[in-house]
Design an enzyme around this catalytic site. Sequence first.
Site, short mmCIF file in Angstrom:
data_model
loop_
_atom_site.label_atom_id
_atom_site.label_comp_id
_atom_site.label_asym_id
_atom_site.label_seq_id
_atom_site.Cartn_x
_atom_site.Cartn_y
_atom_site.Cartn_z
N CYS A 56 0.83 -1.21 0.00
CA CYS A 56 0.00 0.00 0.00
C CYS A 56 0.86 1.26 0.00
CB CYS A 56 -0.93 0.00 1.20
SG CYS A 56 -0.07 -0.27 2.77
N HIS A 67 -1.44 0.77 7.45
CA HIS A 67 -1.91 0.84 6.07
C HIS A 67 -1.74 2.27 5.57
CE1 HIS A 67 -4.24 0.16 2.48
NE2 HIS A 67 -5.09 1.11 2.81
#
Length: 1391
Positions: A201, A510
């Site tokens: 990510c 994330h």
Amino acid sequence: MEMVPSEENQLVLKEGMFWSCRQSIFVEMKKRFSQLENAAEEPRVLCIVQDTTNAKTVNERLTLNLPASTTLPKLFEDVAHKAGYVNGTFDLAWRKTGDMGSLDPSSEMSLTESGFEPGKRNFLQLTDKDGEQPQIASDESGTASSSGLDDSSQERFIGPLPREGTVGCSSDYSSPSYSYSSILNKSDTGYVGLVNQAMTCYLNSLLQTLFMTPEFRNALYNWEFEESEEDPVTSIPYQLQRLFLLLQTSKKRAIETTDVTRSFGWDSSEAWQQHDVQELCRVMFDALEQKWKQTEQADLINQLYQGKLKDYVRCLECGYESWRIDTYLDIPLVIRPFGASQAYGSVEEALQAFVQPETLDGANQYFCERCKKKCDARKGLRFLHFPYLLTLQLKRFDFDYTTMHRIKLNDRMSFPEELDMGPFIDVEDEKSPQTESCTDSGAENEGSCHSDQMSNDFSADDGVDEGICLDSASSTERALKPKVPSLNTSSLTFELFSVMVHSGSAAGGHYYACIKSFSDGQWYSFNDQHVSKITQEDIRKTYGGSSGSRGYYSSAFASSTNAYMLIYRLKDPSRNAKYLDCDDFPEHIKHLVQREKESEEQEKRQREIERNTCKIKLFCMHPVKMMAMMENKLEVHKDKTLREATEMAYKLMELDGVVPLDCCRLVKYDEFHEYLERSYEGEEDTPMGLLLGGVKSSYMFDLLLETRRPEQVFQPYKPGEVMVKVHVVDLKTDTVAPPVSIRAYLNQSITEFKQLIAQATELSAETMRVVLERCYNDLRLLYVPNKTLKAEGFFRSNKVFVESSESPDHQVTFTDSLLWKLLDRHGNTIRLFVSLPVQSPGTNRTICQKVGGDPEECSEGSKVNRNSVETILEESTEKLKNLSLQQQQGSSTSDSQKSSDTSDFEHIESPSPSQDPDSSSVSPVVAVDNRELENRIRVASGGGAYSDPETQFPGEERSDSEVNNDRSTSSVDSDILSSSHSSDTLCNADSGPIQLANGLDSHSITSSRRSKANEGKKETWDTAEEDSGTDSEYDENGKSKAESYYLYFRAEPYAQEDGSGEGGQKCVLVHVDKRITLSAFKQNLEPFVGVTSTQFKVFRVYANNQEFESVRLNETLSSFSDDNKITIRLGRALKKGEYRVKVYQLLVNDAEPCKFLVDTVFAKGMTVKQSKEELMPQLKDQCKLDLNIDKFRLRKKTWKNPGTVFLDYHVYEEDINISSNWEVFLEVLDGPEKMKSMSQLAVLTRRWTPAQMKLEPFREVVLESSSVEELKEKLSEISGVPLENLEFAKGRGTFPCDISVLEIHQDLDWNPKVSTLNVWPLYICDDGAVVFYRDSTEEPMEQSEDERNELMKRESSRLLKTGHRVSYSPRKEKALKIYLDGGPVKDPGQD
């Protein structure tokens, strides 16, 4: 209803119509209520629908509870609505065995009329219609689809999407809602997402930011790749160029980044490593600079992202200043200053702190070259030039020196949409030129001057206007022209266009990006493959922090989702670029776009082929390759005919040249039941899509490529048939033949079925007995002539046993018949591989050790000895057979003699020419005295080797405890081969090899017989007295306590395939009824091991070659299965009520507090004092511990924790629970035992002295009660700390509850407000609890930073050695690298 005009010209109801209208409403309402009442009383039908059209839905069930009057079309409509399919694109069928077909959706019949049963569960299957999968119903309401990827539902979503079962950043591959189809349709925003490979990510966020930067994207498009100079796979700029083109032109929702990461030189493991996005930015820019050398883009990164600042020191006395020019690609901004309790509130505050100078005074004074002495000075940084693209890194990751952990600061820090950098430029250097040139960070210029002479200190190169040229020389006016910006504040106004957000902790999280498009000014959230619109309010949510006041601990309770990197662009209309349109692409980019479109079209066509390809398991019984069932996967297009599919399967199974093609056919097959469902006669030209029921990801059946010989004819298989494997049983030879397969119908009667079997086996149907094995060992005699196979429980695949003879066994009740006994034994017999000990009496090594003579003599003697043992065993077999024949001729013996003298051992027999070939017919054996035989074996094995336990097995691996306990064990039973049981277990070594259905081979099954002494008794299996420990059927002399029945046992020599059994370890292949107990099994092994069962141990060998001892003698071998391995080791086995115990020494003040001492044996009913007496000689001999019985104690061991102290008068199994493989602590006492009663409590205490920063050794405190007051009094007594100043806390974790001295003072729960120890939060209810205590008036030692760091190192080393680290254990981080040569160089010797 008639209306008339009123006086006011309004329409009103005609007179009398109002009441009739009202009456009609009441009638309608009454009718509705009546319908509701009837519906409540009407029986309902529960329908459970299994969706078999998709592998992902095959395990799901749709449940509908409908009124019984519901019609079939309504049922289809309700199922379509619930399943999300278009009505009319699927079929519903009964999920029953039989010939009931699909339901008719056009029929107006009710559910009850269609066969549904109210009040019961009605099972249906949702299947494909006409070979096509059901159509997914489109959602007209605009809500999110089932995949959860519709952008309308994500319109205002910002933050990480929920992920199941993941930690930190992870791929949506693991999400059940993710499928490949989810990346096929482009988002409504017009932007394309990036697929998360696993934990990439951070990469996706940076790539999307670079793509949304017009200047970077346009410059990348202007670069042209020369394929002749570099491999496209390893070219980072080329792969970025392709990726950007796909992001701009692709119609997919999301695209893969694997080509980009492959150009980085990364393998699949890198996808599972999460890195810092700022670190990736630096490394990627360095790699691009290396790849772009000697090209027009060589200085692109410097032009866009590089700024300059001055690092200076100015003397406060004379004004002399020394300085150095540094370059930077990003500005790191501190969130919270070191040692401060509050964070900066905004980016402006952090920037001001960044340029705020510090004063060097006192010990840190600066040596001034002009003053020639140390003077107070001011040190700081000044911004000289800001880059065109300004990158700010918010330093949210920090290190906590108190806990020695990496932490994340979630404090709130606001940032403006437009940032004015004018106030932060160096006023004194305002005449110095602004430039966006960038080199690696480091010293570019150094010098020294007086402050009033510092107007321009740059070299000529620094004064050159460098600007940004994004197009080639032939580019249009979109290129930014070189320009020297003026230094007014408007030229230093930057607009925010990218916010890279991190959600999570320092251990993992994330990343996603919030990016503003320069085309329409709209903000978008780029969250991996999801792209959605967001607002300014969503941007403000990334400030971090909470609504409360900003304090020291506010970060711990704040939101973990906050901005990490900010990218601003200089506002200058003359320089700000726009995105290139497709029409304005350079020619090489247009060619690349065309190639990518062709590739995408090819991929689409391939997907279409995949979507129409049937993939199904294919099996074939290969006629050459050992007749083995081969397995493969057949992939055939749905439009291919059965004939074409057969040809493909023929080639796939490599039958060319083995069997002609016309001798092969495909049939429907059920692998699980080994059942041939149907054949396809006359359907050779039918498409496979229709035959298989459509294209599916998985099928509920398989295909079998059946072969035949040229002279044979294929048998048709009809759907209603069942397969039956018929085993013919011969009671005369006690054998079960291999199966013969026949096919029958469920509606056939037993009489018709017998006729069918008679045709296949040539047996007489009149005398035939048929036994069905419905499930494992569930035998059912089929004796009702007119009963159908379906009524008897036949299913797809069945197994029956048939016997046809004139034997009187027909007249006996089935469960008492010989047929039942034979089949029962057949179903319960397993095959075991038993490895015998190398040092068994009679082997070469044992005799050499006993005699101690010359090895050559030993070698010769061993051959004689080995042969003599085998000869004796053969003679014993002959003797048993002869005696058996004598009994048949009328020899009689008293029942008592038979009971006492019957031989129960099995034998290894070698075929002898002198043996009668008809001797395979075995009869019950009469009692025989084998003492003479046993004595001969002893002589052959080395004489009186059994007389002395100490020299019994010189080469065995015996535990130390066994040596000590041999004095309480009788010598080997002199009657090894004499009778100890009342039943005879026989084998027929001369029988030919017989293949049994359960895999047993080369042995025949013989029936067990009860001796005449027990004919009147009820038959039972091997039994033993139940006990909580290791029960035994033996008495103290190793003999059986009760008469019991041996089950089938037979052994034969076995040569291991690897040859390891030759000349070394002997192996025996044993066929045994698995209902036999371990004790009886061991007794059967006695002749082969050469000692009684009390003198050897049985170890079960598992797949990983781990061995575990089997000690529960009363348990059967039911947990064993065919081909399991067993190892026999010499050594005393446990008797009834005995337990193996591991003894560890407890050393409370050692670095290793748990030290193994010895293995020993404790017995049920033994007192603790007796066990201590047993231990003392072992401890002295093996551990050199000469202890007095009153100077040590035994106590409970729970993993590493010491527990209950065992008092001398405690009895095992009465006062102390004991189990197999038990473990106890032995603790040496400094003085006499203080524990006298179970009401007392022994606590291990340890003093913490903050003034010295150390923990004192453990001291035991014995309490008479669980009172906190008594504990404090005892602690005050042993430490001298006044009672009012004493504080205590319970230790955490496993013993010794180690904790860093840097944490103990504040981390433990000191002085809990309780009056007793056995309540929360202490819960001290047993001996061995750890309690720390301290003097509350004692202050911690004051330490300098160096002393603290040194102590921290010592503590880390100490805790690392003891294995007691603090709670946090981060994973080892891997350095982020991009390989310019295509990948890391691997060591050839590395695995």
